[in-house]
Design an enzyme around this catalytic site. Structure first.
Site, short mmCIF file in Angstrom:
data_model
loop_
_atom_site.label_atom_id
_atom_site.label_comp_id
_atom_site.label_asym_id
_atom_site.label_seq_id
_atom_site.Cartn_x
_atom_site.Cartn_y
_atom_site.Cartn_z
N VAL A 11 -32.30 22.68 -67.58
CA VAL A 11 -31.18 22.25 -66.55
C VAL A 11 -31.62 22.79 -65.42
O VAL A 11 -31.65 22.14 -64.20
CB VAL A 11 -29.92 22.63 -66.97
CG1 VAL A 11 -28.84 21.83 -66.05
CG2 VAL A 11 -29.57 21.43 -68.50
N THR A 120 -23.61 22.94 -70.14
CA THR A 120 -22.63 22.17 -70.82
C THR A 120 -22.03 23.41 -71.36
O THR A 120 -22.19 24.10 -72.35
CB THR A 120 -23.14 21.27 -71.58
OG1 THR A 120 -24.05 20.46 -70.79
CG2 THR A 120 -22.26 20.49 -72.15
N GLU A 152 -24.66 17.76 -65.70
CA GLU A 152 -25.71 17.01 -65.80
C GLU A 152 -26.01 15.94 -66.75
O GLU A 152 -25.38 16.08 -67.85
CB GLU A 152 -27.09 17.91 -65.63
CG GLU A 152 -26.91 19.00 -66.79
CD GLU A 152 -27.85 18.28 -68.20
OE1 GLU A 152 -28.86 17.47 -67.81
OE2 GLU A 152 -27.48 18.62 -69.16
N GLU A 156 -34.50 14.99 -71.42
CA GLU A 156 -35.64 15.46 -71.54
C GLU A 156 -36.90 14.61 -71.46
O GLU A 156 -36.57 13.43 -72.08
CB GLU A 156 -35.72 16.42 -72.65
CG GLU A 156 -35.20 17.74 -72.50
CD GLU A 156 -35.09 18.66 -73.66
OE1 GLU A 156 -36.22 18.80 -74.32
OE2 GLU A 156 -34.08 19.38 -73.90
N ASN A 212 -22.22 11.79 -73.80
CA ASN A 212 -23.23 12.11 -75.05
C ASN A 212 -22.75 11.83 -76.39
O ASN A 212 -23.37 11.16 -77.14
CB ASN A 212 -23.58 13.67 -75.16
CG ASN A 212 -24.55 14.10 -74.09
OD1 ASN A 212 -25.50 13.02 -73.50
ND2 ASN A 212 -24.76 15.20 -73.92
N GLY A 261 -32.31 13.98 -82.45
CA GLY A 261 -32.17 15.52 -82.44
C GLY A 261 -32.26 16.07 -80.92
O GLY A 261 -31.58 15.30 -80.23
N CYS A 264 -28.88 18.64 -77.58
CA CYS A 264 -27.55 18.19 -76.78
C CYS A 264 -26.73 17.35 -77.77
O CYS A 264 -25.65 17.56 -78.23
CB CYS A 264 -27.84 17.22 -75.53
SG CYS A 264 -28.75 18.34 -74.39
N LYS A 324 -38.24 14.25 -79.35
CA LYS A 324 -38.39 12.81 -78.66
C LYS A 324 -39.94 13.28 -77.97
O LYS A 324 -40.30 14.28 -77.80
CB LYS A 324 -37.46 12.44 -77.71
CG LYS A 324 -37.21 13.35 -76.52
CD LYS A 324 -36.23 13.13 -75.59
CE LYS A 324 -36.32 12.01 -74.71
NZ LYS A 324 -35.25 11.78 -73.81
C1 UGA Z 1 -29.32 13.68 -73.89
C2 UGA Z 1 -28.48 12.56 -72.90
O1 UGA Z 1 -29.35 11.39 -72.96
C3 UGA Z 1 -28.48 12.92 -71.42
O2 UGA Z 1 -27.84 11.99 -70.77
C4 UGA Z 1 -28.00 14.23 -71.39
O3 UGA Z 1 -28.04 14.99 -70.23
C5 UGA Z 1 -28.61 15.46 -72.19
O4 UGA Z 1 -28.50 14.87 -73.61
C6 UGA Z 1 -27.87 16.58 -72.24
O5 UGA Z 1 -26.60 16.74 -72.50
O6 UGA Z 1 -28.25 17.37 -71.68
P1 UGA Z 1 -31.80 14.18 -74.41
O7 UGA Z 1 -31.06 15.14 -75.70
O8 UGA Z 1 -32.77 15.03 -73.71
O9 UGA Z 1 -30.47 13.79 -73.48
O10 UGA Z 1 -32.36 13.24 -75.03
P2 UGA Z 1 -32.03 11.53 -75.36
O11 UGA Z 1 -32.98 10.64 -74.62
O12 UGA Z 1 -30.64 11.31 -75.34
O13 UGA Z 1 -32.29 11.35 -76.87
C7 UGA Z 1 -31.93 12.31 -77.79
C8 UGA Z 1 -32.44 11.89 -79.37
O14 UGA Z 1 -31.73 10.54 -79.66
C9 UGA Z 1 -33.76 11.96 -79.37
O15 UGA Z 1 -34.00 12.50 -80.87
C10 UGA Z 1 -34.33 10.35 -79.66
O16 UGA Z 1 -35.48 10.27 -80.26
C11 UGA Z 1 -33.06 9.77 -80.19
N1 UGA Z 1 -32.69 8.36 -80.05
C12 UGA Z 1 -32.61 7.78 -78.67
C13 UGA Z 1 -32.78 7.35 -81.13
O17 UGA Z 1 -32.83 8.05 -82.30
N2 UGA Z 1 -32.52 6.03 -80.92
C14 UGA Z 1 -32.30 5.48 -79.64
O18 UGA Z 1 -32.08 4.37 -79.53
C15 UGA Z 1 -32.18 6.47 -78.66
#
Ligand code: UGA
Length: 481
Positions: A11, A120, A152, A156, A212, A261, A264, A324
């Protein structure tokens, strides 16, 4: 503006580089000397697309520099952003790090400066923050300062873009009797075109949490829907496409698979379940979101077991380890739990991820896991391939040739990221999540393609988004549903 950012992790580093990109003078501070040395030498501590270039541009323009903890840099700042870690490493919150940081930063801040918390934190702690901070000021014989929160919303893998072009900026007001804190933060974000929302600090904390929790709920919802699709023989891609045209629903975060995963979503869902229980207002919805998310990992393992018959003595290739793509982060990565379960069942698990740091981290975290430095080394001789992270390169693998290099051509696609048509034409049994209807429709074409010896088309790199392709439904290959 002169800004100082405390904590140069996922962050803080993006915040420091992004604020410098907007023309402000930024000093990034971290207590980890090695990290500061590396940053000074232009080396990034994390993999984040575009970050290295953004940092280099800020440094070259003289707008960004890095330093070990420095009272001078803190005293000179008009805004101090705090972005230190808040996880206890055990799925819970900890506030010891931020309390320690505040104890050293707050007395050194100028009377005109604003404190902005970007980490956070539990809403309850954010609520108490103005008292915590101004008690430190009082003890140091200094005047109170504005205490703001500025959550924020960056992801990632796309954090740089998310920071520079946010959907919104949230400014939480903890203590700001003359509006100086708000006006300082508005100046920092003056180049942003998105709405700037000003609200109470606790509201800001709950906005972050709420966003989230909603995203996590959408993913678990999609996973439940995928189960129904498999049971009824429907196609989740068509179902989600049909739903997403409703502007009240939208199409994002409805991709089923092994679940969410990262540092967050899992943490914030778990903590909300735990804390709401403790507060006497249990949350059955978020508890179910968590349960479904964990079940998805089990379903993935079950599908592999069903594909190979008996795990014992089998060789499983896992493609991807990070939670991811476009990150090297293994925190709460489903791959770790999945690999452990497969190994516990007697399988030899060989995993590949494009990120060297993720490979070494996973090998350290999971006893018995074999990691290799290219996908083919994992794949050759495998009894089943499991796709865990949808890295682009996996869509570009020569699947036609791979079908004859494996012991058994079975693929369990934990992210619905590959093109079943291409894989089935190459001779693979394809098992996804919620794709039973699609597989049924494709089966006759795959049989025809195999009979004519047609070259397999290259599978999509992106999660398959396709128009309606209908064949005559025949008895499906096992879909793993
Ligand atoms: C998440 C939020 O999307 C951000 O807005 C937030 O700022 C961040 O947490 C935080 O609190 O700092 P992040 O954890 O980096 O971001 O990644 P995401 O894109 O949200 O993905 C999280 C997980 O969900 C990944 O494992 C991804 O593969 C999974 N996912 C995502 C799914 O299984 N299906 C989907 O349709 C989308």
């Amino acid at each position: 503006m002169r800004a100082t950012v405390i904590g140069l992790g996922y962050v803080g580093l993006v915040t420091a580089a992004g604020v410098a990109e907007w023309g402000h003078d930024v000093v990034g501070i971290d207590g980890d000397e090695r990290r500061v040395r590396a940053l000074k030498a232009g080396r990034m501590p994390i993999h984040e697309p575009g970050l290295q270039d953004l940092v280099a541009a800020g440094v070259a323009a003289g707008k960004l520099r890095f330093s070990a903890p420095s009272a001078t840099a803190i005293a000179a700042a008009q805004v101090v952003f705090v972005a230190v870690g808040t996880h206890d490493g055990n799925g819970g919150w900890q506030t010891a790090t931020i309390r320690r940081a505040l104890a050293s930063i707050v007395p050194a801040m100028s009377d005109d400066a604003t404190l902005a918390i970007r980490s956070t934190l539990p809403p309850d702690f954010i609520r108490q923050l103005p008292w915590v901070v101004n008690a430190i000021r009082q003890e140091a014989g200094r005047r109170p300062i504005p205490v703001m929160s500025n959550p924020e919303f960056t992801r990632e893998g796309s954090a740089v873009r998310d920071f520079l072009e946010p959907d919104r900026v949230v400014i939480g007001v903890g203590h700001d009797p003359h509006g100086r804190g708000e006006s300082m933060l508005r100046k920092v974000y003056r180049r942003v075109e998105a709405p700037v929302l000003v609200m109470g600090a606790t509201d800001a904390a709950l906005t972050k949490l709420g966003a989230n929790l909603f995203l996590a709920t959408k993913i678990s919802f999609a996973n439940e829907l995928a189960q129904l699709c498999d049971a009824y023989g429907a196609d989740i891609n068509d179902v989600v496409a049909g739903m997403s045209h409703d502007s009240r629903i939208g199409g994002g975060f409805l991709r089923p698979g092994i679940g969410f995963g990262g540092s967050c979503l899992p943490h914030q869902v778990a903590m909300t379940v735990r804390e709401s229980e403790e507060m006497g207002t249990p949350s059955p919805l978020f508890a179910a979101v968590e349960t479904v998310n964990h079940r998805q990992r089990e379903l993935f393992v079950e599908r592999i077991v069903r594909a190979v018959g008996d795990l014992s003595g089998s060789r499983i290739a896992l493609l991807g380890l990070t939670f991811k793509p476009d990150t090297d982060d293994l925190r709460e990565a489903p791959a770790l739990e999945i690999a452990s379960a497969l190994i516990a069942g007697g399988a030899t698990v060989v995993a590949y991820d494009p990120m060297p740091k993720a490979r070494s981290g996973a090998a350290e975290a999971v006893a018995g896991l074999i990691v290799v430095d290219n996908a083919m080394k994992a794949i050759v001789g495998a009894d089943a391939i499991g796709l865990v992270t949808e890295w682009k390169e996996f869509g570009q693998l020569p699947w036609g040739a791979i079908a004859s290099a494996v012991a058994r051509p079975v693929i369990v696609d934990g992210r619905n990221a590959l093109d079943p048509e291409a894989l089935m034409a190459a001779g693979f049994e394809y098992i996804g999540f919620g794709r039973a209807g699609e597989i049924q429709a494709l089966a006759p074409r795959a049989v025809a393609a195999a009979a004519s010896g047609a070259e397999a088309p290259t599978p999509d790199a992106e999660p398959a988004r396709r128009g309606s392709r209908r064949g005559t439904p025949i008895q499906a290959k096992p879909s793993g549903a």
